[in-house]
Design an enzyme around this catalytic site. Structure first.
Site, PDB file in Angstrom:
ATOM      1  N   ARG A  22       0.830  -1.368   0.140  1.00 14.26           N
ATOM      2  CA  ARG A  22      -0.261   0.152   0.056  1.00 14.26           C
ATOM      3  C   ARG A  22       0.650   1.271   0.021  1.00 14.26           C
ATOM      4  NH1 ARG A  22      -4.647  -1.695   4.305  1.00 14.26           N
ATOM      5  NH2 ARG A  22      -5.250  -3.568   3.380  1.00 14.26           N
ATOM      6  N   SER A 120      -7.848  -0.764   0.825  1.00 16.11           N
ATOM      7  CA  SER A 120      -8.681  -1.056   1.930  1.00 16.11           C
ATOM      8  C   SER A 120      -9.481   0.096   2.530  1.00 16.11           C
ATOM      9  CB  SER A 120      -8.142  -2.017   3.187  1.00 16.11           C
ATOM     10  OG  SER A 120      -9.044  -2.335   4.124  1.00 16.11           O
ATOM     11  N   HIS A 121      -9.282   0.464   3.881  1.00 17.14           N
ATOM     12  CA  HIS A 121      -9.863   1.569   4.491  1.00 17.14           C
ATOM     13  C   HIS A 121      -8.914   3.016   4.382  1.00 17.14           C
ATOM     14  CE1 HIS A 121      -6.613  -0.210   6.748  1.00 17.14           C
ATOM     15  NE2 HIS A 121      -6.750   0.960   7.469  1.00 17.14           N
ATOM     16  N   ASP A 284     -16.143  -0.926   4.776  1.00 21.62           N
ATOM     17  CA  ASP A 284     -14.954   0.044   4.376  1.00 21.62           C
ATOM     18  C   ASP A 284     -14.799   0.055   2.772  1.00 21.62           C
ATOM     19  OD1 ASP A 284     -14.096  -2.666   3.941  1.00 21.62           O
ATOM     20  OD2 ASP A 284     -11.794  -2.196   4.534  1.00 21.62           O
ATOM     21  N   ASP A 286     -12.849  -1.840   0.790  1.00 22.71           N
ATOM     22  CA  ASP A 286     -12.909  -3.059  -0.349  1.00 22.71           C
ATOM     23  C   ASP A 286     -14.159  -4.103   0.355  1.00 22.71           C
ATOM     24  OD1 ASP A 286     -11.420  -3.551   1.901  1.00 22.71           O
ATOM     25  OD2 ASP A 286     -10.288  -4.922   0.976  1.00 22.71           O
ATOM     26  N   ASP A 288     -14.593  -5.538   3.309  1.00 21.49           N
ATOM     27  CA  ASP A 288     -14.234  -6.711   4.011  1.00 21.49           C
ATOM     28  C   ASP A 288     -14.606  -6.218   5.369  1.00 21.49           C
ATOM     29  OD1 ASP A 288     -11.894  -5.231   4.227  1.00 21.49           O
ATOM     30  OD2 ASP A 288     -10.613  -6.727   3.705  1.00 21.49           O
ATOM     31  N   ARG A 289     -14.406  -4.918   5.720  1.00 22.18           N
ATOM     32  CA  ARG A 289     -14.769  -4.631   7.200  1.00 22.18           C
ATOM     33  C   ARG A 289     -16.253  -4.425   7.546  1.00 22.18           C
ATOM     34  NH1 ARG A 289      -9.802  -0.928   9.704  1.00 22.18           N
ATOM     35  NH2 ARG A 289      -8.288  -2.204   8.546  1.00 22.18           N
ATOM     36  N   THR A 351      -1.856  -9.818  14.245  1.00 23.24           N
ATOM     37  CA  THR A 351      -2.713  -8.994  13.442  1.00 23.24           C
ATOM     38  C   THR A 351      -2.573  -9.250  11.850  1.00 23.24           C
ATOM     39  OG1 THR A 351      -2.930  -7.236  14.835  1.00 23.24           O
ATOM     40  CG2 THR A 351      -3.249  -6.909  12.586  1.00 23.24           C
ATOM     41  N   LYS A 383     -11.968 -11.524   5.639  1.00 22.60           N
ATOM     42  CA  LYS A 383     -13.184 -10.878   6.354  1.00 22.60           C
ATOM     43  C   LYS A 383     -14.078 -10.455   5.142  1.00 22.60           C
ATOM     44  CE  LYS A 383     -10.265  -6.775   7.490  1.00 22.60           C
ATOM     45  NZ  LYS A 383      -9.093  -7.089   6.899  1.00 22.60           N
TER      46      LYS A 383
HETATM   47  C1  G16 Z   1      -5.628  -5.103   7.261  1.00 18.47           C
HETATM   48  C2  G16 Z   1      -5.786  -6.644   7.680  1.00 18.47           C
HETATM   49  C3  G16 Z   1      -6.363  -6.916   9.149  1.00 18.47           C
HETATM   50  C4  G16 Z   1      -5.710  -6.017   9.840  1.00 18.47           C
HETATM   51  C5  G16 Z   1      -5.836  -4.507   9.543  1.00 18.47           C
HETATM   52  C6  G16 Z   1      -5.232  -3.461  10.407  1.00 18.47           C
HETATM   53  O1  G16 Z   1      -7.026  -5.048   7.098  1.00 18.47           O
HETATM   54  O2  G16 Z   1      -6.152  -7.475   6.702  1.00 18.47           O
HETATM   55  O3  G16 Z   1      -5.906  -8.296   9.437  1.00 18.47           O
HETATM   56  O4  G16 Z   1      -6.281  -6.128  11.281  1.00 18.47           O
HETATM   57  O5  G16 Z   1      -5.364  -4.433   8.420  1.00 18.47           O
HETATM   58  O6  G16 Z   1      -3.684  -3.676  10.532  1.00 18.47           O
HETATM   59  P1  G16 Z   1      -2.876  -2.487  11.049  1.00 18.47           P
HETATM   60  O7  G16 Z   1      -3.069  -2.693  12.632  1.00 18.47           O
HETATM   61  O8  G16 Z   1      -1.397  -3.380  10.736  1.00 18.47           O
HETATM   62  O9  G16 Z   1      -2.945  -1.492  10.296  1.00 18.47           O
HETATM   63  P2  G16 Z   1      -7.538  -4.130   5.889  1.00 18.47           P
HETATM   64  O10 G16 Z   1      -9.170  -4.093   6.075  1.00 18.47           O
HETATM   65  O11 G16 Z   1      -6.704  -2.995   5.978  1.00 18.47           O
HETATM   66  O12 G16 Z   1      -7.117  -4.986   4.616  1.00 18.47           O
END
Ligand code: G16
Length: 550
Positions: A22, A120-121, A284, A286, A288-289, A351, A383
């Site tokens: 990212r 993602s978010h 979020d 994508d 998944d959240r 995580t 997720k």
């Molecule tokens: C990703 C991971 C999750 C993780 C989250 C936060 O989510 O797939 O398992 O909990 O990041 O990670 P960090 O605390 O390292 O920022 P997503 O939804 O961003 O793909």
């Protein structure tokens, strides 16, 4: 059409983080930046396929969350894939696939793997973020061995292979061709919706809406919109307008598609109004959240996982019970109590959703969840935001109880794990690293410290040994655990793109019925003060309070 060999070079920082690579859009738009990463991925896949055939004869899935640069990136990746031996790509129409839908498509079509374009978010748009990750044939995020191999390859790669074919029409369903490779443009929703029909009782959900149950799902102008509209409004009969901000926009309409009470503020306002809907939820970037909210009653993600675990048998897809559950280490231990009551295993992983993959594949866990607003199950290997929404709607349909009644009954039975995450965002990287380094160095001195009536019994840096393949992941977060189960956890985010983000996780357990309704931050104030004292957060960062506390 011809395959070109193009010189490339190593770029700094192409090591994937918690969930893929990212970076700012501007970084991804540098000439050859995306190409270098994708060629490295294809080189690793070509060298590692079990059958010795590499990508020859293989199908890959491709799609993303529709953010800025998604469409251009799709064209680039297709041309690289065509030049690297891929036989067929299943591409979500318009370059669109939510992360859980991509996982579902990989599994249903038994594809070799898939590439998901998403940050993602993280915010989108020309000034925002972009991302790419690879999911393997089980539909789940690639393991660390593979992502590390890709990173190593990015650093030594000198040429890439790319077709000079014209762009294809990604908005037209059906088959097209680049070089020898077929591109099948598929409906991004169909496979996913079919899977949801297998898991949930759609008749019961139709009945819920027919009885006038009011729902507000905020898709935050991200990729979840078309999925939620198709399933909730078209298939389940929810009134048009149930899904708001439903049209995916390249910049998410300026919204920050991170479903928590701070970023999904508009949903919180609606859910706090006198005429609030019966149920609210947000997803979020994508999809998944998820965040679920009752009228004036947000549910913490850790509680959500615990409650889903407790009631899973009410859902057709989980009628036979759960094999086990898993949560990430910083996620509250609320689900542990439920697992104990059910007599099933509860795993604690680092995580990152990728750590659930082996447990799900081996049939050791059925539900998984994280404090970062993620819940999911063995139906895919990601997720899944809309799945969680359908799960909660099903629980309300089956029990006739509201979100608040369900959660309060849960606390009354199992006790409450007060829980909060404090994020300190955009800290200079050297400050964040020094904070964590000094904290780690001080761990031996912290054990035995007293905070009110509790005593610190464990101070360590979390390491995980995967029970399936024996791989070890260390340095996964500092844990301070007290004798009453209260926990203070520190780790640096692996998904940010600006400076460093310190995450501080606070938790304490309460079983006394008289103390189940405290304001969360008040209930955790002594633990927050202790965290600041041992890590010097305010002194080092100059921040008097977290940027986000959820
Ligand atoms: C990703 C991971 C999750 C993780 C989250 C936060 O989510 O797939 O398992 O909990 O990041 O990670 P960090 O605390 O390292 O920022 P997503 O939804 O961003 O793909």
């Amino acid at each position: 059409m011809a395959i070109q060999t193009i010189p490339t070079r190593a770029f700094e920082g192409q090591r994937p983080g918690t969930s893929g690579l990212r970076k700012k859009v501007s970084v991804f738009m540098q000439p050859l930046y995306l190409e270098n990463f994708v060629q490295a991925l294809f080189d690793v896949l070509n060298a590692s396929a079990d059958d010795g055939q590499g990508l020859q004869g293989k199908t890959l899935v491709l799609g993303g969350d529709g953010r800025y640069h998604n469409r251009a990136a799709v064209q680039t990746i297709l041309k690289l894939a065509a030049a690297n031996g891929v036989q067929q790509v299943l591409l979500g129409c318009g370059g669109i696939l939510s992360t859980p839908a991509a996982s579902a498509v990989i599994r249903r079509h038994q594809a070799f793997g898939g590439i998901i374009l998403s940050a993602s978010h993280n915010p989108g748009g020309p000034e925002g973020d972009f991302g790419i990750k690879y999911n393997a044939g089980n539909g789940g995020p690639a393991n660390e061995a593979l992502t590390e191999a890709v990173y190593a390859r990015t650093q030594v790669l000198q040429t890439l292979r790319c077709s000079d074919a014209a762009d294809i029409a990604i908005d037209r369903l059906g088959r097209q061709q680049i070089e020898q490779m077929a591109v099948e443009v598929i409906d991004p929703v169909a496979d996913y919706a079919a899977l949801m029909r297998e898991l949930f009782d759609f008749e019961a959900l139709r009945g819920l809406f027919a009885r006038g149950f009011r729902v507000r799902v905020d898709a935050m102008h991200a990729v979840g919109g078309p999925y939620a509209k198709a399933i909730l409004e078209d298939q389940l009969g929810a009134p048009v307008g149930t899904v708001v901000n439903a049209e995916p926009l390249q910049d998410f309409g300026g919204l920050h598609p991170d479903p928590n009470p701070v970023n999904a503020e508009d949903l919180m306002v609606h859910m706090a109004a006198a005429d609030a809907p019966d149920f609210g939820a947000a997803m979020d970037g994508d999809a998944d959240r998820n965040m679920v909210v009752g009228p004036n009653f947000p549910v913490s993600p850790s509680d959500s996982l615990a409650l889903m675990t407790a009631h899973a048998r009410l859902i057709p897809g989980y009628r036979d019970g759960l094999r086990g559950v898993a949560r990430s280490m910083p996620t509250s231990a609320a689900v542990d109590r439920v697992a104990q009551a059910l007599g099933i295993a509860c795993f604690e992983t680092p995580t990152g959703w990728k750590f659930f993959g082996n447990l799900l594949d081996a049939g050791r866990a059925t539900l998984c969840g994280e404090e970062s607003y993620g819940t999911g199950s063995s139906h895919v290997r990601e997720k899944d935001g809309l799945w969680a929404i359908l799960f909660w709607l099903s629980l309300q349909a089956a029990t006739g109880r509201s979100v608040e009644t369900l959660v309060r009954a849960h606390w009354a039975r199992f006790g409450r794990n007060y829980y909060s995450r404090h994020d300190y965002e955009a800290i200079p990287v050297d400050v964040a690293n020094a904070l964590m380094r000094d904290l780690r160095a001080s761990l031996p001195d912290l054990k035995g410290q007293v905070l009110g009536a509790r005593r610190l019994v464990l101070a360590d840096d979390f390491a995980y040994t995967d029970p399936i393949d024996g791989s070890v992941s260390s340095g996964q977060g500092v844990r301070l655990i007290f004798d009453d189960g209260a926990r203070v956890i520190f780790r640096l985010s692996g998904t940010g793109t600006e400076g460093a983000t310190l995450r501080l996780y606070l938790e304490r357990y309460e079983s006394d019925a008289a103390y189940l309704n405290l304001p969360v931050q008040q209930a955790l104030a002594d633990l927050a003060a202790f965290a600041d004292q041992v890590a010097g957060i305010r002194r080092r960062t100059g921040m008097q309070q977290p940027s986000v506390a959820t």
